[in-house]
Write an enzyme that holds these catalytic residues in place. Structure first.
Site, short mmCIF file in Angstrom:
data_model
loop_
_atom_site.label_atom_id
_atom_site.label_comp_id
_atom_site.label_asym_id
_atom_site.label_seq_id
_atom_site.Cartn_x
_atom_site.Cartn_y
_atom_site.Cartn_z
N CYS A 235 0.84 -1.20 0.00
CA CYS A 235 0.00 0.00 0.00
C CYS A 235 0.88 1.25 0.00
O CYS A 235 1.56 1.53 -0.98
CB CYS A 235 -0.97 -0.04 1.18
SG CYS A 235 -2.34 1.15 1.04
N HIS B 187 -3.63 -5.13 0.67
CA HIS B 187 -3.10 -5.58 1.96
C HIS B 187 -3.10 -7.11 2.04
O HIS B 187 -4.13 -7.73 2.32
CB HIS B 187 -3.92 -4.99 3.11
CG HIS B 187 -3.69 -3.53 3.30
ND1 HIS B 187 -2.69 -3.04 4.11
CD2 HIS B 187 -4.31 -2.44 2.77
CE1 HIS B 187 -2.70 -1.71 4.08
NE2 HIS B 187 -3.68 -1.33 3.28
N GLU C 245 -1.77 -8.83 4.34
CA GLU C 245 -1.80 -9.26 5.74
C GLU C 245 -3.21 -9.41 6.29
O GLU C 245 -3.42 -10.05 7.33
CB GLU C 245 -1.01 -8.28 6.61
CG GLU C 245 -1.63 -6.90 6.77
CD GLU C 245 -1.28 -5.93 5.64
OE1 GLU C 245 -1.40 -4.72 5.87
OE2 GLU C 245 -0.90 -6.39 4.54
N SER D 103 -5.04 -9.80 36.73
CA SER D 103 -6.38 -9.29 36.46
C SER D 103 -7.42 -10.39 36.44
O SER D 103 -8.61 -10.12 36.49
CB SER D 103 -6.40 -8.55 35.12
OG SER D 103 -6.23 -9.48 34.06
N GLY D 104 -6.97 -11.64 36.34
CA GLY D 104 -7.90 -12.75 36.17
C GLY D 104 -8.03 -13.19 34.73
O GLY D 104 -8.64 -14.21 34.44
N GLY D 105 -7.44 -12.42 33.80
CA GLY D 105 -7.50 -12.77 32.39
C GLY D 105 -6.36 -13.67 31.95
O GLY D 105 -5.44 -13.97 32.72
N ASP E 157 -3.97 -13.07 29.70
CA ASP E 157 -2.68 -12.40 29.49
C ASP E 157 -1.86 -12.31 30.78
O ASP E 157 -0.69 -12.70 30.81
CB ASP E 157 -2.90 -11.01 28.91
CG ASP E 157 -3.71 -11.04 27.62
OD1 ASP E 157 -3.69 -12.08 26.94
OD2 ASP E 157 -4.37 -10.04 27.30
#
EC number: 6.3.5.2
Length: 518
Positions: A88, A177, A179, A231-233, A235
């Site tokens: 692009c 694009h 990707e 956080s509990g998540g 990640d």
């Protein structure tokens, strides 16, 4: 664990010119087992030569190459003898910098799907691919004349030069694009560039990432102590296990129950991470503290900032009781960085791990996942031996339910979201859709409407259901959940959750919408 020498891995670098899709390019290259990273477009040719990459990709971007202040490159890059792919804006930049090329504003701007016709199917970039292909266009300018030594390799109705090539120099340009998943053969084209043009080896894996990060963490931390906010998540949980593997008891994790968690989440975190993996976790009940700070606040950016700041304040209070804490670890991902904006990309929304930090933060930051996408984080978690059900939990933002209650937060609204979200997760799992749908949750838009329940009139809340399919969270389509399943979910929510008389389903893709409502 042996030390990892990055020079042993073939590498393709991506120069960042500001496209919201730019980090997807690095993701696609990594999927091939080739190491890739996104770097500043300000790098000099000498700096790039020192890195010894197998190839260079110029990303897309929002600028016009002929405007004052447009992002440019060191023209000596073209003299390095390294293969280059321009996507692009990157293709336009190539044409603008090389002799004979010309870029102009397009009469018909293209945003969305388009059909290209390949003019030279013998060209290495289109080898063994169909003559006509669906691609994703997003441009207001176009190349109207290719540079010297280039040929036009693909065209479309609105973009006569959709692709160009100089095989002798190994320079290639694509106006579309590759990707983005909407480009039908995007991966094939990128694969041709990585392997056939750059001659890169597929010698990079998640095991290598683990070894590299553990080595890097140990070198960075030394004998100091690290504080992690759980956080509990997924990640932050993966960060916790990775850090514990690297530095053991030098890690102290603080799990803040801010009153914005999903149903039963606090207990699950303590049982799985504190029990099975032996993390040293300090649990802090800060529900009243957070809700008091959020009282009367409706603006989503302010809520994110407040939650991010208050997390740090809690860490300050708790770390004052500990000795030797110098580092704060966070579960920031690649997608968090891009959505918070860089020096080339506009801010979509500030991320709690990026935009919520106060200027007087007392810790040095460690963000070991900030080069990974969500699907890579899940792969990392499984490589670390984490339970499948924990690794594949639904993505959950750091601000928690604070950004799934639209507008002002109250305990009543939080309970509605908790209860309705649990019903949604139960029904999705019951019908075997939990692996097909990338993310699903409920939101409370703050809308009340008239309803009839029994013989009486009601004036209660509307619950919104958000469910999307995606690979990495950068783009997403709404999930086409069967109508009978949606009906079951709706009936259960209206009957089992107090103060709800209506359920709606969000059928918006990303873009134009984001996955979360706030």
């Amino acid at each position: 664990m042996a030390n990892v020498d990055m020079q042993t891995f073939d590498k393709i670098i991506v120069l960042d010119f500001g496209s919201q899709y730019n980090q997807l390019i690095t993701r696609r290259i990594r999927e091939f087992g080739v190491y890739s990273e996104l770097l500043s477009h300000k790098l000099t040719a000498a700096q790039i030569k020192e890195m010894n990459p197998k190839g260079i990709i110029f990303s897309g971007g929002p600028n016009s190459v002929y405007d004052d202040g447009a992002f440019q490159i060191d023209p000596e890059i073209f003299e390095l003898g390294i293969p280059i792919l321009g996507i692009c804006y990157g293709m336009q930049l190539m044409a603008h910098n090389l002799s004979g090329g010309k870029v102009e504003s397009a009469d018909n701007k293209e945003y969305g799907k388009a059909i290209i016709t390949v003019k030279n199917q013998e060209n290495v970039m289109f080898k063994d691919l169909p003559e006509t292909q669906t691609v994703w266009m997003s441009h207001g300018d176009l190349v109207t004349q290719v540079p010297e030594g280039f040929e036009v390799t693909a065209t479309s109705d609105n973009c006569p030069i959709s692709a160009m090539a100089n095989d002798a120099k190994k320079f290639y340009g694509l106006q579309f694009h590759t990707e983005v998943r909407n480009t039908e053969y995007g991966n094939d084209i990128l694969r041709h560039f990585a392997f056939d043009v750059c001659q890169a080896r597929s010698n990079w894996s998640m095991d290598d990432f683990i070894d590299m990060q553990i080595q890097k963490i140990r070198e960075t931390v030394g004998d100091k102590k690290v504080l992690l906010g759980l956080s509990g998540g997924v990640d932050s949980s993966v960060v916790g296990v990775l850090l514990h593997k690297a530095i053991g008891n030098q890690l102290t994790s603080i799990f803040v129950d801010h009153g914005l968690l999903r149903k039963g989440e606090a207990e699950q975190v303590m049982d799985s991470l504190g029990g099975k993996f032996g993390l040293n976790i300090i649990k802090v009940d800060a529900k009243e503290r957070f809700l008091n700070k959020l009282a009367g606040v409706s603006d989503p950016e302010k809520k994110r900032k407040i939650i991010g700041n208050e997390f740090i304040r809690v860490f300050d209070d708790e770390s004052a009781k500990l000795e030797g804490i110098e580092f704060l670890a966070q579960g920031t991902l690649y997608t968090d960085i891009i959505e918070s904006g860089t020096d080339t990309a506009q801010t979509i929304k500030s991320h709690h791990n990026v935009g919520g930090l106060p200027e007087d933060v007392q810790f040095k930051l460690i963000e070991p996942l900030n080069t990974l996408f969500k699907d890579e984080v899940r792969e990392l978690g499984e490589k670390l031996g984490m339970p499948h059900e924990l690794v594949w939990r639904q993505p959950f933002p750091g601000p928690g339910l604070g950004i799934r209650v639209i507008g002002e937060i109250t305990e009543e609204k939080l309970e509605i979201v908790r209860d309705s979200d649990l019903i949604l997760r139960e029904e999705i799992a019951k019908h075997g859709l939990d692996k097909e749908i990338w993310q699903y949750f409920t939101v409370l838009p703050g809308i009340r409407s008239v309803g009839v329940m029994g013989d009486g009139r009601t004036y209660d809340y509307t619950v919104g259901i958000r469910a999307v399919t995606s690979i990495d969270g950068m783009t997403a389509d709404f999930a086409q959940i069967p109508w009978d399943v949606l009906q079951e979910i709706s009936v259960r929510i209206v009957n089992e959750v107090d103060h709800v008389n209506r359920v709606v389903y969000d059928i918006t893709s990303k873009p134009p919408a984001t996955i979360e409502w706030e």
